[in-house]
Design an enzyme around this catalytic site. Structure first.
Site, PDB file in Angstrom:
ATOM      1  N   ARG A   1      -4.944  -5.526   4.805  1.00 29.00           N
ATOM      2  CA  ARG A   1      -3.700  -6.001   5.272  1.00 29.00           C
ATOM      3  C   ARG A   1      -2.817  -5.227   6.138  1.00 29.00           C
ATOM      4  NH1 ARG A   1      -2.195  -5.741  -1.265  1.00 29.00           N
ATOM      5  NH2 ARG A   1      -4.525  -6.078  -1.314  1.00 29.00           N
TER       6      ARG A   1
ATOM      7  N   LYS B   1     -14.163   3.964  -3.068  1.00 27.69           N
ATOM      8  CA  LYS B   1     -14.828   2.775  -3.988  1.00 27.69           C
ATOM      9  C   LYS B   1     -16.000   3.334  -4.752  1.00 27.69           C
ATOM     10  CE  LYS B   1     -13.965  -1.422  -1.081  1.00 27.69           C
ATOM     11  NZ  LYS B   1     -12.989  -2.218  -1.791  1.00 27.69           N
TER      12      LYS B   1
HETATM   13  N1  BES Z   1     -12.474  -5.358   1.574  1.00 26.80           N
HETATM   14  C1  BES Z   1     -11.971  -5.330   0.048  1.00 26.80           C
HETATM   15  C2  BES Z   1     -11.961  -6.579  -0.821  1.00 26.80           C
HETATM   16  C3  BES Z   1     -13.022  -7.342  -1.256  1.00 26.80           C
HETATM   17  C4  BES Z   1     -13.661  -6.709  -2.376  1.00 26.80           C
HETATM   18  C5  BES Z   1     -13.715  -8.202  -0.360  1.00 26.80           C
HETATM   19  C6  BES Z   1     -14.543  -7.387  -2.632  1.00 26.80           C
HETATM   20  C7  BES Z   1     -15.116  -8.675  -1.070  1.00 26.80           C
HETATM   21  C8  BES Z   1     -15.470  -8.337  -2.172  1.00 26.80           C
HETATM   22  C9  BES Z   1     -10.350  -4.847   0.261  1.00 26.80           C
HETATM   23  O1  BES Z   1      -9.980  -3.988   1.280  1.00 26.80           O
HETATM   24  C10 BES Z   1     -10.036  -4.045  -0.952  1.00 26.80           C
HETATM   25  O2  BES Z   1     -10.628  -2.867  -1.202  1.00 26.80           O
HETATM   26  N2  BES Z   1      -9.061  -4.455  -1.572  1.00 26.80           N
HETATM   27  C11 BES Z   1      -8.476  -4.014  -2.720  1.00 26.80           C
HETATM   28  C12 BES Z   1      -7.237  -4.089  -2.920  1.00 26.80           C
HETATM   29  C13 BES Z   1      -6.686  -3.224  -4.144  1.00 26.80           C
HETATM   30  C14 BES Z   1      -6.452  -1.873  -3.857  1.00 26.80           C
HETATM   31  C15 BES Z   1      -4.980  -3.573  -4.005  1.00 26.80           C
HETATM   32  C16 BES Z   1      -9.095  -4.703  -4.141  1.00 26.80           C
HETATM   33  O3  BES Z   1      -9.087  -6.174  -3.915  1.00 26.80           O
HETATM   34  O4  BES Z   1      -9.562  -4.219  -5.234  1.00 26.80           O
HETATM   35 MN    MN Z   2     -10.595  -2.146   0.753  1.00 30.29          MN
END
Ligand code: BES
Ligand code: MN
Ligand code: ZN
Length: 501
Positions: A347, A273
């Site tokens: 997931r 990230k």
């Molecule tokens: N934990 C994150 C989702 C999240 C993002 C929660 C911002 C709270 C605030 C999750 O693990 C994630 O990174 N999801 C990605 C999925 C994508 C790579 C398909 C996302 O939402 O960008």
């Molecule tokens: Mn994530």
């Protein structure tokens, strides 16, 4: 925090004039006459001048020279609000606590609730007893602060908040308030203080004071069981992944499984990230915190139900051992998954836990909580959790429970057409479905692992902690984790078990 005793709520039942150094009125617009009568000449003057009109969250501090306590706080409960009457009560009580805390000299606050405000709230939740319980829980939430080791100007909290609530309400409020504190503590804890190993220790320390049993599946068991999702996501950390299982056996025949995402830190893995998004990812364990808080609440309330919380706990970090983009994983239920993105880790761990719960517990209902997708924040901001699932009747009940609890949840569709986005050439499914409808495709992914169990999924990414755009409620006090999900679950379980005991 790990190893410490069960948190303590700060309210006490009694006369709000007894031994306090500040006195507050939680009052709706319709109750202004009541406040004039009860508050004495200065309160009357302030209201007649129009300097306090009981708008929601409006507060006014009045000093009284010849009457004890010398501080009177008027806190507004409004009239009509989009969030309903129970929430007006919570907000007014919490606004009073917040105003008293800001003074930094008040230690004991008595709160008088205007009868009309209480009755309106009771109309929404079914009884005055329930409304009092809600007022008490909100008061305690407003007084919450994550136990900081901080010498310089730590936030001031009240030692005691006194309300003249019925005994039964005090008892149930105590259980719920403790559980919400547990959930907020876990989610707020920095990732170095609450990694999967420390979470296990903390849960075990809770089990010494709460009637629950704890079982933890470690790497050898996860390998034996074939939990390819949990193992892959946890591979990049020196702290091993685990599946923490917390059981409360209250009898009654109804079995409920609660699955909560506990990524104690989500750096994204090799699909790292960017810093501004990584910054908040200690909160990626908020789903696990909600599942834990919920089972604690059910146990402390002694509800006639079997509740099992299943909390897959991992750190998602980049490393030489990390799982990689385009890896193919074999999951607990036998499906293969192509890893389109290592940051879609939630997931993967939820999938194994859901499939395990469906098969081993065979619950009547399965509910999950996860800070699963940034797309949920795009869709609903910070004012509602996203609600999806496979059972119309359960979803309606969750929706209603969430509303009553003051934790709104908004439904998104689960049409089969969305599944197409998850197709993979190398495995049964991909773990990503592209940017469009990201919250829905994540839920469609989870759906492949629940079998025919009745299931509801709460994506709490937008509401699990106070972000730039909310959720704003005075009972979330100084920000941080909201404990979102615990109060909804309690409302749901109580509606499912009503009449049983
Ligand atoms: N934990 C994150 C989702 C999240 C993002 C929660 C911002 C709270 C605030 C999750 O693990 C994630 O990174 N999801 C990605 C999925 C994508 C790579 C398909 C996302 O939402 O960008
Ligand atoms: Mn994530
Ligand atoms: Zn995550």
């Amino acid at each position: 925090m790990p190893g410490v005793a069960l948190p303590k709520p700060s309210f006490r039942r009694g006369s709000p004039l007894d031994g306090v150094d500040a006195y507050a009125f939680a009052v709706s617009k319709k109750g202004l006459e009541w406040a004039k009568e009860k508050g004495g000449p200065l309160a009357r003057l302030v209201i007649e001048l129009g300097d306090f009109s009981a708008n929601t969250e409006e507060t006014k501090l009045i000093y009284r020279q010849e009457t004890w306590p010398p501080r009177l706080i008027l806190a507004g409960g409004g009239d009509r609000e989009w969030y309903g009457d129970a929430e007006r009560l919570r907000v007014a009580v919490a606004a009073a606590v917040k105003a008293a805390r800001e003074l930094r000299k008040v230690h004991r606050l008595g709160i008088e609730v205007e009868p009309g405000l209480l009755q309106d709230a009771a109309g929404e939740g079914g009884s005055e007893e329930w409304a009092w319980e809600q007022a008490l829980v909100a008061a305690d939430m407003a007084n919450y602060v994550y136990s900081l080791k901080k010498k310089s100007r730590a936030p001031h909290t009240l030692e005691e908040i006194v309300l003249d609530a019925p005994e039964a309400s005090e008892k149930t409020a105590r259980a719920i308030a403790v559980a919400v504190r547990v959930a907020r503590d876990v989610a707020n804890a920095p990732a170095n203080k609450m990694n999967p190993e420390k979470l296990e220790e903390y849960v075990k320390s809770l089990a010494r004071e709460v009637p629950v049993e704890v079982e933890v599946l470690h790497r050898p068991e996860l390998e034996e069981l074939g939990m390819g999702g949990i193992l892959a996501v946890g591979a990049g950390s020196v702290v091993e992944p685990r599946l923490i299982i917390v059981r409360y056996r209250g009898g009654g025949g109804l079995r409920i499984a609660l699955i909560g995402k506990a990524v104690t830190f989500d750096a994204g893995g090799l699909d790292l990230k960017p810093p501004q998004y990584m910054l908040e990812m200690k909160y990626d364990k908020a789903g696990g915190a909600a599942a834990l808080g919920s089972v604690v609440a059910a146990a402390l309330l002694g509800l006639p139900v079997e509740v099992t919380a299943l909390i897959p706990a991992v750190e998602n970090l980049p490393d030489g051992r990390s799982y990689k983009p385009l890896d193919v994983l074999e999951m607990y239920n036998g499906l293969t998954v192509e890893v389109g993105n290592t940051d879609a880790e939630g997931r993967l761990i939820m999938a194994d836990a859901l499939a395990y719960a469906a098969e081993k517990i065979k619950p009547d209902y399965m509910l999950d909580y996860a800070t699963l997708t940034g797309a949920a924040v795009i869709a609903l901001g910070s004012h509602a959790a996203a609600l999806l699932g496979n059972d119309e009747e359960l979803l309606k009940m969750v929706e209603e429970a969430a509303w009553r609890a003051g934790e709104p949840a908004w439904r998104l569709p689960m049409w089969p057409v969305y599944e197409k986005q998850l197709e993979s050439k190398t495995a049964d499914t991909s773990n990503v479905g592209g940017r469009p409808a990201g919250t829905i495709t994540a839920a469609k992914f989870l759906e492949k692992f629940v079998g025919d169990t009745r299931w509801a999924h709460l994506d709490i990414a937008g509401v699990a902690w106070v972000q730039e755009k909310g959720p704003w409620r005075p009972y979330y006090s100084q920000g941080g984790a909201t404990g979102w999900g615990v109060r909804t679950t309690i409302e749901l379980i109580r509606s499912l078990t009503r009449g049983k005991n």
